[in-house]
Motif scaffolding. Structure first.
Motif, PDB file in Angstrom:
ATOM      1  N   ARG A 149     -75.587 -47.333  70.167  1.00  0.00           N
ATOM      2  CA  ARG A 149     -76.296 -48.605  70.121  1.00  0.00           C
ATOM      3  C   ARG A 149     -77.440 -48.495  71.121  1.00  0.00           C
ATOM      4  O   ARG A 149     -77.224 -48.386  72.322  1.00  0.00           O
ATOM      5  CB  ARG A 149     -75.374 -49.751  70.504  1.00  0.00           C
ATOM      6  N   HIS A 199     -78.693 -54.191  68.065  1.00  0.00           N
ATOM      7  CA  HIS A 199     -78.475 -55.636  67.827  1.00  0.00           C
ATOM      8  C   HIS A 199     -79.134 -56.353  68.995  1.00  0.00           C
ATOM      9  O   HIS A 199     -78.759 -56.148  70.141  1.00  0.00           O
ATOM     10  CB  HIS A 199     -76.970 -55.943  67.777  1.00  0.00           C
ATOM     11  N   GLY A 239     -77.282 -61.191  61.864  1.00  0.00           N
ATOM     12  CA  GLY A 239     -78.196 -61.822  60.915  1.00  0.00           C
ATOM     13  C   GLY A 239     -79.159 -62.787  61.579  1.00  0.00           C
ATOM     14  O   GLY A 239     -79.294 -62.809  62.810  1.00  0.00           O
ATOM     15  N   GLY A 275     -73.052 -62.750  60.981  1.00  0.00           N
ATOM     16  CA  GLY A 275     -71.909 -63.639  61.133  1.00  0.00           C
ATOM     17  C   GLY A 275     -72.345 -65.063  60.843  1.00  0.00           C
ATOM     18  O   GLY A 275     -72.113 -65.624  59.786  1.00  0.00           O
ATOM     19  N   ARG A 276     -73.076 -65.629  61.813  1.00  0.00           N
ATOM     20  CA  ARG A 276     -73.443 -67.038  61.777  1.00  0.00           C
ATOM     21  C   ARG A 276     -74.142 -67.467  60.472  1.00  0.00           C
ATOM     22  O   ARG A 276     -73.805 -68.500  59.913  1.00  0.00           O
ATOM     23  CB  ARG A 276     -74.393 -67.304  62.952  1.00  0.00           C
ATOM     24  N   TYR A 375     -68.291 -69.179  65.294  1.00  0.00           N
ATOM     25  CA  TYR A 375     -67.997 -69.290  66.721  1.00  0.00           C
ATOM     26  C   TYR A 375     -67.373 -70.656  67.033  1.00  0.00           C
ATOM     27  O   TYR A 375     -67.604 -71.226  68.088  1.00  0.00           O
ATOM     28  CB  TYR A 375     -69.262 -69.026  67.554  1.00  0.00           C
TER      29      TYR A 375
HETATM   30  N1  LLP Z   1     -73.333 -57.647  65.923  1.00  0.00           N
HETATM   31  C1  LLP Z   1     -73.119 -57.646  67.253  1.00  0.00           C
HETATM   32  C2  LLP Z   1     -73.031 -56.373  67.962  1.00  0.00           C
HETATM   33  C3  LLP Z   1     -72.988 -58.865  67.933  1.00  0.00           C
HETATM   34  O1  LLP Z   1     -72.808 -58.870  69.251  1.00  0.00           O
HETATM   35  C4  LLP Z   1     -73.083 -60.089  67.214  1.00  0.00           C
HETATM   36  C5  LLP Z   1     -72.932 -61.378  67.895  1.00  0.00           C
HETATM   37  C6  LLP Z   1     -73.272 -60.037  65.822  1.00  0.00           C
HETATM   38  C7  LLP Z   1     -73.407 -58.783  65.215  1.00  0.00           C
HETATM   39  C8  LLP Z   1     -73.338 -61.255  64.964  1.00  0.00           C
HETATM   40  O2  LLP Z   1     -74.469 -62.013  65.212  1.00  0.00           O
HETATM   41  P1  LLP Z   1     -74.825 -63.261  64.281  1.00  0.00           P
HETATM   42  O3  LLP Z   1     -75.159 -62.751  62.912  1.00  0.00           O
HETATM   43  O4  LLP Z   1     -73.647 -64.144  64.232  1.00  0.00           O
HETATM   44  O5  LLP Z   1     -76.003 -63.876  64.932  1.00  0.00           O
HETATM   45  N2  LLP Z   1     -70.746 -67.400  70.698  1.00  0.00           N
HETATM   46  C9  LLP Z   1     -72.185 -67.481  70.500  1.00  0.00           C
HETATM   47  C10 LLP Z   1     -72.710 -66.317  69.692  1.00  0.00           C
HETATM   48  C11 LLP Z   1     -72.379 -64.970  70.287  1.00  0.00           C
HETATM   49  C12 LLP Z   1     -72.908 -63.855  69.478  1.00  0.00           C
HETATM   50  C13 LLP Z   1     -72.304 -62.571  69.918  1.00  0.00           C
HETATM   51  N3  LLP Z   1     -72.679 -61.436  69.141  1.00  0.00           N
HETATM   52  C14 LLP Z   1     -72.514 -68.813  69.846  1.00  0.00           C
HETATM   53  O6  LLP Z   1     -71.609 -69.601  69.606  1.00  0.00           O
HETATM   54  O7  LLP Z   1     -73.684 -69.102  69.612  1.00  0.00           O
END
Ligand code: LLP
Length: 424
Positions: A149, A199, A239, A275-276, A375
């Motif tokens: 990474r 990321h 994402g 994820g989100r 989350y």
């Molecule tokens: N990949 C990695 C290595 C990550 O650390 C994360 C999120 C994702 C993918 C997914 O990211 P997304 O697509 O969901 O943006 N608890 C916080 C968010 C923490 C995110 C941590 N890493 C909240 O509630 O906003």
């Protein structure tokens, strides 16, 4: 677009009224719309239909096995960050060859579990982790497939707690130091270098930081090629952001278009870890008003709506000052008031919404905290000895409890009072 809509003044999830579920399941509970989950997964995934890719859902955002198995059925994989998440992903039936393992602190035991399970890729985040993985793999007489990474030092312009791609953040290996590590890894007996991963943060509302990071990764992959190291996988991390309030994040299709344009000419399978954007607006938290009260005597009067969900159930408002829209489950014609919607936890920081203009509510009313699918449950705790709430999924006119509410017994499960000999 999601499937939480009012019909005759009543909030529905697809074809089921939220009130009906509350009657049967009790409150609070998380509620997910299956149709929205499918729609959002496909909206993201289909943007990359024309290129080799794997959408590895970020398990940390919503880890219920019903959700994971749904995505698995749609061709998705999993982005995991712990042995526990690996266990969940496997239990949900996700093909290990579609699982990637991220995170800065993998233990020896977790590395072994990943190798035993035959996962696709370890995203290695430090030189020490590389050496540990090489040793564990050698002991098991296998080769560990890895990506490093890399940290591209790009500002994702998001909340400080969830921005990860700046040089000052703990994540990844500085991109300008990574080349030496790749050369070192390529020569290792039990390591197989396969990818580059990056990321930069979560809840991004702009495309430009993704593009900037990708350009740096692309230039880096070219440098690797000059050293004779070929890359089969490029992992672009999480994402795009979602709308909680008035944010205007890019549509996943726009994101996909920008990435596709930027990547033309590269021969690698792309990996995404969203994820989100998939689950965030596919879930809500339903809670019941316990009390209303007005505290006078301060500079100004304060109206409080005390509900049965607290910061232990949904921690985002308390932890990040995050905004979640709150909506009445049953619309009524009532006078508007400015209220704080707070939980039962013994902390001033325990709130779900502050200074909201909201129609007057009464004891027993149900409220929906919107955009709580990501989350939400996964960050819940038992603080104040509160059993974690139920999770429910709706599909069309049916609903099912996908995680039952914890009980009093489950609160003390595993605890015991020791009997130290020799003590009074
Ligand atoms: N990949 C990695 C290595 C990550 O650390 C994360 C999120 C994702 C993918 C997914 O990211 P997304 O697509 O969901 O943006 N608890 C916080 C968010 C923490 C995110 C941590 N890493 C909240 O509630 O906003």
């Amino acid at each position: 677009m999601n499937h939480f809509e009012y019909k005759n003044g009543e909030l529905f999830c697809e074809d089921v009224s939220v009130g009906t579920i509350a009657k049967e399941v009790g409150t609070p509970f998380y509620l997910y719309s299956r149709a929205t989950l499918v729609r959002h997964f496909q909206a993201f995934d289909s943007g990359f239909d024309t290129i080799d890719h794997i959408t590895c859902f970020a398990v940390k955002s919503c880890s219920n096995i019903a959700v994971l198995s749904l995505f698995s059925g749609l061709g998705g994989g999993a982005d995991i960050v712990s042995g526990g998440e690996l266990y969940r992903a496997l239990q949900a039936g996700i093909d290990p060859k579609r699982i990637i393992y991220s995170g800065v602190g993998k233990t020896e035991e977790e590395l072994r579990y990943g190798l035993e399970s035959g996962i696709l890729l370890f995203n290695v985040e430090s030189e020490q982790e590389l050496h540990r993985l090489n040793k564990v793999a050698a002991d098991m007489a296998v080769k560990a497939p890895i990506a490093f990474r890399v940290n591209p030092d790009v500002d994702p312009k998001t909340h400080a707690y969830i921005s990860t791609g700046l040089a000052k953040n703990k994540f990844g290996i500085p991109i300008n130091e990574a080349l030496d590590l790749y050369v070192q890894a390529a020569a290792m007996e039990s390591i197989e270098v396969q990818g580059v991963s990056c990321h930069i943060g979560s809840q991004l509302t702009l495309i430009s930081p993704f593009v900037e990071a990708l350009r740096k990764v692309k230039a880096f992959v070219e440098k690797l090629a000059e050293k004779g190291i070929t890359i089969d996988y490029i992992d672009l991390g999480g994402g795009v952001g979602i709308t909680y309030d008035d944010e205007t994040p890019p549509h996943p299709k726009e994101y996909a278009k920008a990435i596709r344009e930027e990547l033309s000419g590269l021969q690698a399978t792309l990996i995404f870890e969203p994820g989100r954007v998939i689950v965030g607006n596919a879930g809500i938290l339903v809670t019941e008003v316990q009390y209303t009260k007005t505290n006078r005597g301060g500079e100004k009067e304060k109206n409080f709506v005390v509900v049965d969900a607290g910061m232990n159930d949904l921690t985002r408002p308390s932890l990040y000052g995050a905004f979640h829209a709150v909506a009445p489950v049953e619309k009524k014609n009532a006078a508007m008031e400015v209220v704080d919607i707070v939980g039962p936890i013994c902390e001033t920081g325990d709130f779900l919404a502050k200074d909201r203009t909201f129609p007057h509510v009464d004891q027993g009313d149900l409220l929906a905290v919107m955009s709580a699918g990501a989350y939400g449950f996964t960050m819940a705790s038992n603080y104040n000895s509160r059993p974690r709430v139920a999770e429910v999924m709706v599909s069309g006119d049916q609903f099912a409890v996908i995680r039952r509410r914890e009980t009093m017994e489950s609160l003390i499960q595993g605890e015991s009072v020791p009997d130290f000999s020799g003590e009074e």
